[in-house]
Write a protein that holds these residues in place. Structure first.
Motif, PDB file in Angstrom:
ATOM      1  N   LEU A  71      -5.360   9.593  65.153  1.00 38.78           N
ATOM      2  CA  LEU A  71      -5.465   8.129  65.186  1.00 38.78           C
ATOM      3  C   LEU A  71      -6.565   7.697  66.143  1.00 38.78           C
ATOM      4  O   LEU A  71      -7.432   6.887  65.792  1.00 38.78           O
ATOM      5  CB  LEU A  71      -4.120   7.521  65.599  1.00 38.78           C
ATOM      6  CG  LEU A  71      -4.090   5.998  65.766  1.00 38.78           C
ATOM      7  CD1 LEU A  71      -4.274   5.300  64.425  1.00 38.78           C
ATOM      8  CD2 LEU A  71      -2.782   5.548  66.419  1.00 38.78           C
ATOM      9  N   LEU A  75     -10.678   6.158  65.478  1.00 39.53           N
ATOM     10  CA  LEU A  75     -10.640   4.721  65.750  1.00 39.53           C
ATOM     11  C   LEU A  75     -12.037   4.127  65.908  1.00 39.53           C
ATOM     12  O   LEU A  75     -12.905   4.689  66.581  1.00 39.53           O
ATOM     13  CB  LEU A  75      -9.842   4.482  67.032  1.00 39.53           C
ATOM     14  CG  LEU A  75      -9.157   3.133  67.216  1.00 39.53           C
ATOM     15  CD1 LEU A  75      -8.214   2.838  66.059  1.00 39.53           C
ATOM     16  CD2 LEU A  75      -8.398   3.119  68.538  1.00 39.53           C
ATOM     17  N   ASP A  79     -11.610  -1.485  63.431  1.00 45.67           N
ATOM     18  CA  ASP A  79     -10.221  -1.213  63.063  1.00 45.67           C
ATOM     19  C   ASP A  79      -9.251  -2.013  63.917  1.00 45.67           C
ATOM     20  O   ASP A  79      -8.090  -2.197  63.545  1.00 45.67           O
ATOM     21  CB  ASP A  79      -9.891   0.278  63.248  1.00 45.67           C
ATOM     22  CG  ASP A  79     -10.669   1.164  62.301  1.00 45.67           C
ATOM     23  OD1 ASP A  79     -10.947   0.716  61.168  1.00 45.67           O
ATOM     24  OD2 ASP A  79     -11.001   2.302  62.698  1.00 45.67           O
ATOM     25  N   VAL A  80      -9.739  -2.465  65.088  1.00 47.64           N
ATOM     26  CA  VAL A  80      -8.871  -3.125  66.066  1.00 47.64           C
ATOM     27  C   VAL A  80      -9.092  -4.632  66.087  1.00 47.64           C
ATOM     28  O   VAL A  80      -8.143  -5.412  66.073  1.00 47.64           O
ATOM     29  CB  VAL A  80      -9.087  -2.527  67.472  1.00 47.64           C
ATOM     30  CG1 VAL A  80      -8.144  -3.169  68.485  1.00 47.64           C
ATOM     31  CG2 VAL A  80      -8.891  -1.016  67.448  1.00 47.64           C
ATOM     32  N   LYS A 104      -6.213  -6.618  64.686  1.00 48.03           N
ATOM     33  CA  LYS A 104      -5.862  -5.852  63.496  1.00 48.03           C
ATOM     34  C   LYS A 104      -4.907  -4.699  63.782  1.00 48.03           C
ATOM     35  O   LYS A 104      -4.662  -3.859  62.911  1.00 48.03           O
ATOM     36  CB  LYS A 104      -7.138  -5.294  62.849  1.00 48.03           C
ATOM     37  CG  LYS A 104      -8.148  -6.353  62.409  1.00 48.03           C
ATOM     38  CD  LYS A 104      -9.363  -5.664  61.819  1.00 48.03           C
ATOM     39  CE  LYS A 104     -10.388  -6.663  61.311  1.00 48.03           C
ATOM     40  NZ  LYS A 104     -11.575  -5.962  60.760  1.00 48.03           N
ATOM     41  N   LEU A 105      -4.382  -4.655  64.994  1.00 48.29           N
ATOM     42  CA  LEU A 105      -3.568  -3.506  65.382  1.00 48.29           C
ATOM     43  C   LEU A 105      -2.349  -3.329  64.484  1.00 48.29           C
ATOM     44  O   LEU A 105      -1.974  -2.212  64.147  1.00 48.29           O
ATOM     45  CB  LEU A 105      -3.126  -3.641  66.838  1.00 48.29           C
ATOM     46  CG  LEU A 105      -2.339  -2.460  67.415  1.00 48.29           C
ATOM     47  CD1 LEU A 105      -3.164  -1.176  67.350  1.00 48.29           C
ATOM     48  CD2 LEU A 105      -1.913  -2.745  68.850  1.00 48.29           C
ATOM     49  N   THR A 107      -2.014  -3.910  61.306  1.00 48.12           N
ATOM     50  CA  THR A 107      -2.427  -3.236  60.066  1.00 48.12           C
ATOM     51  C   THR A 107      -2.679  -1.758  60.330  1.00 48.12           C
ATOM     52  O   THR A 107      -2.300  -0.894  59.534  1.00 48.12           O
ATOM     53  CB  THR A 107      -3.706  -3.895  59.511  1.00 48.12           C
ATOM     54  OG1 THR A 107      -3.442  -5.275  59.263  1.00 48.12           O
ATOM     55  CG2 THR A 107      -4.148  -3.220  58.222  1.00 48.12           C
ATOM     56  N   LEU A 108      -3.316  -1.471  61.464  1.00 51.81           N
ATOM     57  CA  LEU A 108      -3.621  -0.090  61.829  1.00 51.81           C
ATOM     58  C   LEU A 108      -2.345   0.730  62.006  1.00 51.81           C
ATOM     59  O   LEU A 108      -2.278   1.909  61.635  1.00 51.81           O
ATOM     60  CB  LEU A 108      -4.441  -0.067  63.121  1.00 51.81           C
ATOM     61  CG  LEU A 108      -4.930   1.290  63.618  1.00 51.81           C
ATOM     62  CD1 LEU A 108      -5.966   1.863  62.662  1.00 51.81           C
ATOM     63  CD2 LEU A 108      -5.523   1.165  65.020  1.00 51.81           C
ATOM     64  N   ASP A 111       0.572   2.471  58.869  1.00 51.23           N
ATOM     65  CA  ASP A 111       0.687   3.852  58.384  1.00 51.23           C
ATOM     66  C   ASP A 111       1.070   4.823  59.489  1.00 51.23           C
ATOM     67  O   ASP A 111       1.517   5.937  59.207  1.00 51.23           O
ATOM     68  CB  ASP A 111      -0.643   4.300  57.757  1.00 51.23           C
ATOM     69  CG  ASP A 111      -0.976   3.522  56.497  1.00 51.23           C
ATOM     70  OD1 ASP A 111      -0.030   3.106  55.797  1.00 51.23           O
ATOM     71  OD2 ASP A 111      -2.167   3.318  56.222  1.00 51.23           O
ATOM     72  N   ARG A 145       6.650  -1.613  65.573  1.00 53.54           N
ATOM     73  CA  ARG A 145       5.266  -2.070  65.363  1.00 53.54           C
ATOM     74  C   ARG A 145       5.042  -3.439  65.980  1.00 53.54           C
ATOM     75  O   ARG A 145       4.029  -3.681  66.656  1.00 53.54           O
ATOM     76  CB  ARG A 145       4.950  -2.110  63.861  1.00 53.54           C
ATOM     77  CG  ARG A 145       4.837  -0.738  63.203  1.00 53.54           C
ATOM     78  CD  ARG A 145       4.270  -0.854  61.807  1.00 53.54           C
ATOM     79  NE  ARG A 145       5.147  -1.573  60.897  1.00 53.54           N
ATOM     80  CZ  ARG A 145       6.065  -1.000  60.117  1.00 53.54           C
ATOM     81  NH1 ARG A 145       6.223   0.314  60.136  1.00 53.54           N
ATOM     82  NH2 ARG A 145       6.817  -1.722  59.304  1.00 53.54           N
TER      83      ARG A 145
END
Length: 320
Positions: A71, A75, A79-80, A104-105, A107-108, A111, A145
């Motif tokens: 992860l 990165l 992505d953040v 955006k954490l 969404t990251l 998964d 999350r």
């Protein structure tokens, strides 16, 4: 089951949280099972992610370390969060928006966080409405999350989750939460209880002889000094309280100060072990996500833990 119990407490520090991942990697390589996790801000990512590992299972812990490494190593800043120009930031300010960047954490993590926490976990969050430091105890993948995102939401930079923001606003190194968690884990008073306090930035600040001619340099240096001061007081406060516990052992619970209690029981005495970056190590902006810097900082975390464990082994149990 081992009579040695271990709690890992991870601080705030943005993208420098890669250091904490490396530290957990090294502890795992040395066969140290981590029984409980506490984290704030970027530390909540490491703590929350690793809490998915099966209890007392070093092999599963290693599996999650590898997933955490992938992860971090993959990165990128986009992505953040999305970076804005100064003109866009000014426009947002006048629109009375609560934040500069879209975070955006969540969404990251969709998964990456797929399991309920299996190991004891507390994530530090601040409620803007009450002003209180909240110790989140998530019970599902979804709430895990959400808690990580809230704990990592730096005020002004990123949007609050409702009224919840970065736990580092009140407690950047939540050691006292770790002491409470140890008692709540049901650890026996006779156990050797160790807490690895893993900071994402150095606890000691060295002089900086560079030029301070830009707002970035002044701002980042000021934040660095502020964080070091918060480390100092958070750590000193919690560790001094921890050292008072042996003086009250054997006394009736009514005689214990409330601050030394975890619910209706006394807190456990913990042996704190500080792991932080070498203050001479080249630092980088905690809101940047350079792959090479992240990989180097991960390895730096590994080496700092190895050095600490080797020094303890040389001193022996009585001296460590």
């Amino acid at each position: 089951m081992s009579s040695v119990k271990t709690v890992v407490c991870t601080s705030g520090g943005g993208s420098r949280g890669a250091f904490q991942g490396g530290a957990i990697d090294a502890l795992t390589e040395r066969g140290i099972v981590i029984d409980g996790f506490v984290g704030v801000s970027t530390g909540s990512i490491q703590a929350g992610f690793m809490s998915q590992a099966e209890p007392d299972d070093i092999d599963d812990q290693a599996v999650y370390v590898e997933k955490l490494k992938q992860l971090w190593f993959g990165l990128k800043r986009l992505d953040v969060y999305d970076k804005l120009s100064i003109f866009e930031a000014i426009a947002i300010f006048f629109k009375r928006r609560s934040h500069l960047y879209d975070f955006k954490l969540g969404t990251l993590l969709a998964d990456a966080i797929t399991s309920t926490p299996k190991r004891p976990l507390r994530l530090g969050i601040v409620d803007l409405k009450s002003g209180e430091f909240v110790e989140s105890d998530p019970k599902s993948a979804e709430t895990l999350r959400e808690s990580i995102v809230a704990s990592s939401s730096i005020p002004v930079a990123f949007p609050p989750v409702g009224t919840l923001v970065d736990g580092g606003v009140r407690d950047v190194a939540p050691v006292d939460t770790g002491f409470r968690l140890a008692r709540e884990m049901g650890v026996d008073d006779g156990a050797d209880l160790r807490m690895y306090i893993v900071l994402a930035s150095p606890a000691q600040i060295l002089p900086d002889n560079g030029e301070f001619r830009s707002i970035d340099r002044v701002g980042l240096r000021s934040l660095e000094l502020l964080q070091a001061e918060n480390y100092l007081w958070d750590l000193r406060h919690a560790i001094e309280l921890n050292e008072l516990i042996p003086f009250f052992k054997g006394r009736p619970i009514e005689e214990w100060p409330k601050i030394l209690l975890a619910g209706s029981k006394p807190k456990l005495h913990v042996r704190p072990i500080l792991i932080d970056p070498d203050p001479t190590y080249p630092m980088y902006n905690s809101l940047e996500f350079d792959s090479n810097a992240i990989r180097r900082f991960w390895e730096h975390g590994r080496q700092r833990v190895f050095a600490k464990l080797d020094a303890e082994a040389q001193r022996g149990p009585a001296e460590a």
